[in-house]
Design an enzyme around this catalytic site. Structure first.
Site, mmCIF file in Angstrom:
data_model
loop_
_atom_site.group_PDB
_atom_site.id
_atom_site.type_symbol
_atom_site.label_atom_id
_atom_site.label_comp_id
_atom_site.label_asym_id
_atom_site.label_seq_id
_atom_site.Cartn_x
_atom_site.Cartn_y
_atom_site.Cartn_z
ATOM 1 N N THR A 192 0.820 -1.222 0.000
ATOM 2 C CA THR A 192 0.000 0.000 0.000
ATOM 3 C C THR A 192 0.848 1.263 0.000
ATOM 4 O O THR A 192 0.423 2.291 -0.524
ATOM 5 C CB THR A 192 -0.987 0.021 1.189
ATOM 6 O OG1 THR A 192 -0.282 0.168 2.415
ATOM 7 C CG2 THR A 192 -1.836 -1.244 1.218
ATOM 8 N N LEU A 239 -2.764 4.872 -0.701
ATOM 9 C CA LEU A 239 -4.193 4.559 -0.712
ATOM 10 C C LEU A 239 -4.366 3.093 -0.306
ATOM 11 O O LEU A 239 -4.567 2.213 -1.138
ATOM 12 C CB LEU A 239 -4.765 4.850 -2.095
ATOM 13 C CG LEU A 239 -6.239 5.277 -2.155
ATOM 14 C CD1 LEU A 239 -6.546 6.368 -1.131
ATOM 15 C CD2 LEU A 239 -6.589 5.766 -3.543
ATOM 16 N N HIS A 240 -4.299 2.864 1.006
ATOM 17 C CA HIS A 240 -4.223 1.508 1.543
ATOM 18 C C HIS A 240 -5.410 0.625 1.130
ATOM 19 O O HIS A 240 -5.257 -0.387 0.454
ATOM 20 C CB HIS A 240 -4.165 1.556 3.076
ATOM 21 C CG HIS A 240 -3.103 2.427 3.643
ATOM 22 N ND1 HIS A 240 -1.775 2.063 3.676
ATOM 23 C CD2 HIS A 240 -3.164 3.662 4.216
ATOM 24 C CE1 HIS A 240 -1.065 3.030 4.253
ATOM 25 N NE2 HIS A 240 -1.890 4.004 4.578
ATOM 26 N N ASP A 241 -6.593 1.003 1.595
ATOM 27 C CA ASP A 241 -7.742 0.094 1.532
ATOM 28 C C ASP A 241 -8.210 -0.249 0.122
ATOM 29 O O ASP A 241 -8.622 -1.392 -0.125
ATOM 30 C CB ASP A 241 -8.897 0.659 2.359
ATOM 31 C CG ASP A 241 -8.546 0.770 3.838
ATOM 32 O OD1 ASP A 241 -7.604 0.079 4.276
ATOM 33 O OD2 ASP A 241 -9.204 1.541 4.552
#
Length: 311
Positions: A192, A239-241
């Site tokens: 991520t 933008l992890h998720d």
């Protein structure tokens, strides 16, 4: 045929964008969304799910609130990252509908029970709700195709030197998920932090010009501010998720390895660490597909393409 998914999240700017991406993608059938405490308090994350679905005109999707605290610990929130509301920045609508009159675990169990085919659980917050589901409904394990989580790291943490935030909040829950025997896909910080959105990407999203792409750009404007701190060494904001949803849509964008993963629940310095047996030192069989790299430009292009859905 669309892939049925259950989304458990704690919105949170990047959770909100994961919802946007999932609901813009006809390849996915979002059966229900549950909220977990994490990025903000449980009341605020539930409200943020309802606000996002109101924005996206998807008030048909069942929503339920989850556990108010981790399994064995007091709740930690990331209000320094996501602001007082959990989604600071844009002006979002007030919720136009109410959550179901049940808990997250009850809604998850009902959805699994009624499904003709196994469902993929996507969990982008602490793993509390998923762990409670697994412990309370062993008869439904066979109805879960896989669990795709945003959490952990092979390398460095972002909440402590060793631990990523989602896992640190409830390491006992994460350990239950990893050792459940159900296939787990891990989008950790190793990938991520490579999925960074740059300022010019945000402007590209804004230029798409529909109400949702504008909100996404405004979410990113706020999210970028926290990540400008030089200690991170970032060009943009990770933008992890949305990496979880992007992997379901275009797995070819990601490099993965099959490894055993355990979660440290006791360590003085390493509590919440995901221990990834990269060199097969333990003799344990792999229990997770671990993302290690991403085609950043392909990831950005996917998001830009799907934002046009909301024209």
């Amino acid at each position: 045929m669309a892939l049925p998914i259950l989304l458990d999240c704690d919105p949170g700017h990047d959770d909100a964008i994961a919802i946007v991406l999932a609901l813009a993608s006809p390849e996915l059938d979002v059966k229900a969304i549950t909220s977990s405490a994490g990025n903000q308090t449980p009341e605020k994350t539930l409200r943020n799910v309802l606000r996002m679905l109101t924005l996206l005109n998807r008030t048909d999707i069942p929503v339920a609130g989850g556990a108010v605290k981790p399994l064995m610990r007091e709740l930690i929130i990331a209000d320094n990252v996501h602001g007082e509301s959990g989604l600071d920045g844009p002006a979002l609508p007030e919720p136009a509908f109410a959550p179901q009159n049940c808990t997250a675990v009850e809604l998850m169990a009902k959805t699994l029970r009624e499904s003709a085919e196994p469902i993929t659980i996507v969990s982008t917050g602490p793993q509390t709700n998923v762990a409670l589901l697994l412990n309370s409904h062993p008869e439904l394990h066979s109805k879960i195709a896989r669990i795709v989580i945003m959490g952990g790291a092979m390398g460095l943490g972002n909440w402590t030197p060793a631990a990523e935030f989602n896992i640190y909040v409830d390491p006992e829950a994460a350990e239950i998920v990893f050792q459940s025997g159900i296939p787990v896909v891990m989008a950790g910080l190793d990938v991520t932090h490579r999925a960074q959105i740059h300022v010019e990407d945000t402007e590209r999203f804004r230029a798409i010009g529909n109400p949702v792409s504008t909100i996404v750009a405004e979410l990113l404007d706020f999210f970028l501010e926290y990540h400008k701190d030089e200690k991170w060494g970032f060009v943009g904001a990770p933008l992890h998720d949305p990496c979880t949803i992007a992997w379901l849509l275009k797995p070819e964008l990601f490099t993965t390895v099959e490894r055993w993963v355990g979660v440290e629940t006791q360590g003085k310095y390493t509590q919440g660490m995901t221990v990834v047996d990269y060199y097969y030192l333990t003799g344990n069989k792999p229990n997770a597909t671990v993302m290690v790299d991403v085609d950043r430009q392909g990831f950005v292009d996917l998001l830009a393409d799907r934002l046009k859905f909301y024209a």
